[in-house]
Design a protein around this motif. Structure first.
Motif, PDB file in Angstrom:
ATOM      1  N   GLN A  72     -18.158  16.944   1.255  1.00 52.73           N
ATOM      2  CA  GLN A  72     -17.999  18.115   1.123  1.00 52.73           C
ATOM      3  C   GLN A  72     -19.615  18.468   0.457  1.00 52.73           C
ATOM      4  OE1 GLN A  72     -14.171  19.441  -0.599  1.00 52.73           O
ATOM      5  NE2 GLN A  72     -13.578  19.428   1.381  1.00 52.73           N
TER       6      GLN A  72
ATOM      7  N   THR B 159      -5.763  19.554   5.288  1.00 55.67           N
ATOM      8  CA  THR B 159      -6.453  20.480   5.313  1.00 55.67           C
ATOM      9  C   THR B 159      -6.807  22.043   5.507  1.00 55.67           C
ATOM     10  OG1 THR B 159      -8.312  19.130   5.065  1.00 55.67           O
ATOM     11  CG2 THR B 159      -9.437  20.685   5.111  1.00 55.67           C
TER      12      THR B 159
ATOM     13  N   THR C 119      -5.603  25.482   3.340  1.00 54.48           N
ATOM     14  CA  THR C 119      -6.882  26.456   3.704  1.00 54.48           C
ATOM     15  C   THR C 119      -6.272  27.288   4.444  1.00 54.48           C
ATOM     16  OG1 THR C 119      -8.157  25.476   5.191  1.00 54.48           O
ATOM     17  CG2 THR C 119      -8.307  24.889   3.288  1.00 54.48           C
TER      18      THR C 119
ATOM     19  N   TYR D 232      -5.840  28.059  -0.612  1.00 57.81           N
ATOM     20  CA  TYR D 232      -6.466  26.959  -1.220  1.00 57.81           C
ATOM     21  C   TYR D 232      -8.068  27.013  -0.601  1.00 57.81           C
ATOM     22  CZ  TYR D 232      -2.918  24.818  -3.527  1.00 57.81           C
ATOM     23  OH  TYR D 232      -1.740  24.442  -5.033  1.00 57.81           O
ATOM     24  N   SER D 233      -8.871  27.010  -1.598  1.00 58.52           N
ATOM     25  CA  SER D 233     -10.133  26.785  -0.982  1.00 58.52           C
ATOM     26  C   SER D 233     -10.489  25.450  -0.841  1.00 58.52           C
ATOM     27  CB  SER D 233     -11.903  26.910  -1.936  1.00 58.52           C
ATOM     28  OG  SER D 233     -11.281  26.349  -2.896  1.00 58.52           O
ATOM     29  N   ALA D 234     -11.803  25.514   0.013  1.00 61.53           N
ATOM     30  CA  ALA D 234     -11.873  23.625   0.842  1.00 61.53           C
ATOM     31  C   ALA D 234     -12.474  22.724  -0.413  1.00 61.53           C
ATOM     32  CB  ALA D 234     -13.268  23.627   1.682  1.00 61.53           C
TER      33      ALA D 234
ATOM     34  N   SER E 273     -10.483  23.172  -3.114  1.00 62.07           N
ATOM     35  CA  SER E 273      -9.300  22.057  -4.228  1.00 62.07           C
ATOM     36  C   SER E 273      -8.317  21.193  -2.708  1.00 62.07           C
ATOM     37  CB  SER E 273      -8.398  23.290  -3.696  1.00 62.07           C
ATOM     38  OG  SER E 273      -9.159  24.989  -4.437  1.00 62.07           O
ATOM     39  N   VAL E 274      -8.677  20.977  -1.524  1.00 61.48           N
ATOM     40  CA  VAL E 274      -7.583  20.098  -1.264  1.00 61.48           C
ATOM     41  C   VAL E 274      -8.635  18.753  -1.686  1.00 61.48           C
ATOM     42  CG1 VAL E 274      -8.311  18.587   1.508  1.00 61.48           C
ATOM     43  CG2 VAL E 274      -8.271  21.228   1.294  1.00 61.48           C
TER      44      VAL E 274
ATOM     45  N   LYS F 134       0.855  28.104  -2.934  1.00 64.14           N
ATOM     46  CA  LYS F 134       0.477  27.180  -3.756  1.00 64.14           C
ATOM     47  C   LYS F 134       0.975  26.157  -4.509  1.00 64.14           C
ATOM     48  CE  LYS F 134      -4.330  29.923  -3.320  1.00 64.14           C
ATOM     49  NZ  LYS F 134      -5.372  29.803  -4.434  1.00 64.14           N
TER      50      LYS F 134
END
Length: 403
Positions: A152, A223, A227, A232-234, A236-237, A288
């Protein structure tokens, strides 16, 4: 535990990284090749199907060489496949690279399981197998999150170059530490194939397909689910995959600990609670904290089945276990392919990113049913054998002649 198990775990670490890291990079790969997320999911399905086909094929081809040499050849194939994926100019070429790498997967774990079991006393076999698979599970704590972060941040191609380098380390580890055991001379292909006439071997493999399929119905699309649904943000995956990996490590070690003493009990408990966790994931995916806890549980419960199922296949195919062991690894990945495909279908049908969790729950429940059937059949076999022994005629004793 023998030092050779460390070498097998290193190889397993590299293989585990390449198998699972793609799940955290699906959006990046899909965007780069301009394909949809379900289409990118074929990189998971294609790899899994390659394991299914490659496990028996590579194991049969390897019957003419020593197990150590075959393990080294398989790591070489793994390195080549990941290098192709790293430089792929088109989606089809990357898919081909994934398949090339996957051909090594099943045979490596299948042959490695036999080698690991042979290195220790009979009552420690499941623990030795679990130790090798620890490399696979630790890959999900270290290799996969790190590979996802690199992919990423710098680009997914860099991740696959790094995975190829991991393969080189694994190859060197096998060359240096695994003993060069002589090839079994009295085992032929027909002996290996005979194991598949044992209904317990087939039931164990079916449990593997369905149970592990349940895990990957959810995790393949983690993912977009986390998201798009949990919020969640990318980035955080990466940490969610660490949680999944920690669960895998714990479940694998617990499964290895109890599989030597209570193999069926650990299967009943892990498959039953896995089905419940997957069903609940359709609800917990909207929160979350609850989603993170569920991901940890799914990893632990899913991998708690690995040592008992692999040991069960080895025990039931005693005498010629190599091919059955490798095919059971293929069964894990057949479950991955089946669930990734089914998960893609329900998403494409417009049922949402949580729909694959229901698919997973149904697959895990089916595996539990088969486990119960297997246990019933085993108890009946034991009861019949005891009955035969109890009613066996007493040996005729001829009195000695007196002179």
């Amino acid at each position: 535990m023998p030092l050779a198990l460390l070498a097998l775990a290193i190889g397993a670490f590299g293989i585990g990284t390449t198998e699972f890291v793609i799940m955290g990079l699906l959006p990046e790969v899909a965007a780069d090749f301009q394909v949809s997320i379900p289409t990118a999911g074929f990189l998971v399905t294609g790899y899994a199907l390659g394991v299914v086909l490659g496990a028996p094929l590579m194991t049969v081809l390897g019957t003419r060489v020593t197990r150590k040499r075959m393990l080294m050849l398989l790591m070489g194939l793994f390195i080549a496949g990941n290098a192709v994926s790293a430089v792929a100019p088109a989606f089809g070429v990357m898919l081909a690279g994934r398949v090339i790498a996957s051909l090594a997967h099943g045979a490596f774990f299948g042959i490695g399981s036999v080698v690991a079991a042979d290195l220790v006393a009979p009552q420690k076999k499941a623990g030795a197998i679990a130790m090798m698979f620890t490399g696979l599970t630790v890959a999900n704590v270290v290799g996969v999150p790190l590979g996802t972060y690199i992919g990423q941040s710098v680009g997914w191609r860099t991740t696959f170059f790094a995975v190829a380098a991991l393969g080189v380390v694994g190859l060197l580890g096998v060359a240096a530490l695994v003993p060069d055991q002589p090839r079994p001379e009295d085992v032929r292909l027909r002996h290996e194939l005979a194991a598949f006439r044992n209904v317990q071997v087939l039931l164990a493999m079916a449990m593997t397909v369905l149970g592990f399929g349940g895990v990957f119905a959810a995790i393949t699309y983690i993912t977009p689910m986390m998201t798009g649904i949990a919020g969640y943000s990318a980035s955080s995956v990466t940490w969610l995959l660490v949680l999944f990996g920690l669960g895998m490590v714990g479940g694998n070690l617990l499964g290895g600990k109890y599989a030597d003493r209570h193999p069926m009990a650990i299967l009943y408990v892990s498959l039953g609670t896995l089905a419940v966790a997957l069903a609940l994931f359709t609800l917990t995916a909207h929160n979350k904290i609850a989603a993170a806890v569920t991901i940890l549980l799914i990893g632990g419960l899913g991998f708690a089945t690995v040592p008992p199922l692999q040991k069960r296949v080895l025990d039931q195919a005693a005498g010629a276990p190599t091919l059955a062991s490798a095919v059971n690894i293929g069964a894990f990945n057949l479950g991955n392919a089946l669930s990734a495909w089914l998960g893609g279908l329900v998403i494409a049908a417009g049922l949402g990113y949580t729909a694959p969790n229901w698919v997973g729950a149904a697959l895990a429940t089916s595996a539990l049913v088969l486990a119960v059937v297997s246990g019933v059949l085993e108890r009946r076999t034991v009861a019949r054998s005891r009955l035969v022994v109890r009613h066996a005629p007493e040996p005729l004793v001829v009195p000695a002649a007196h002179h």
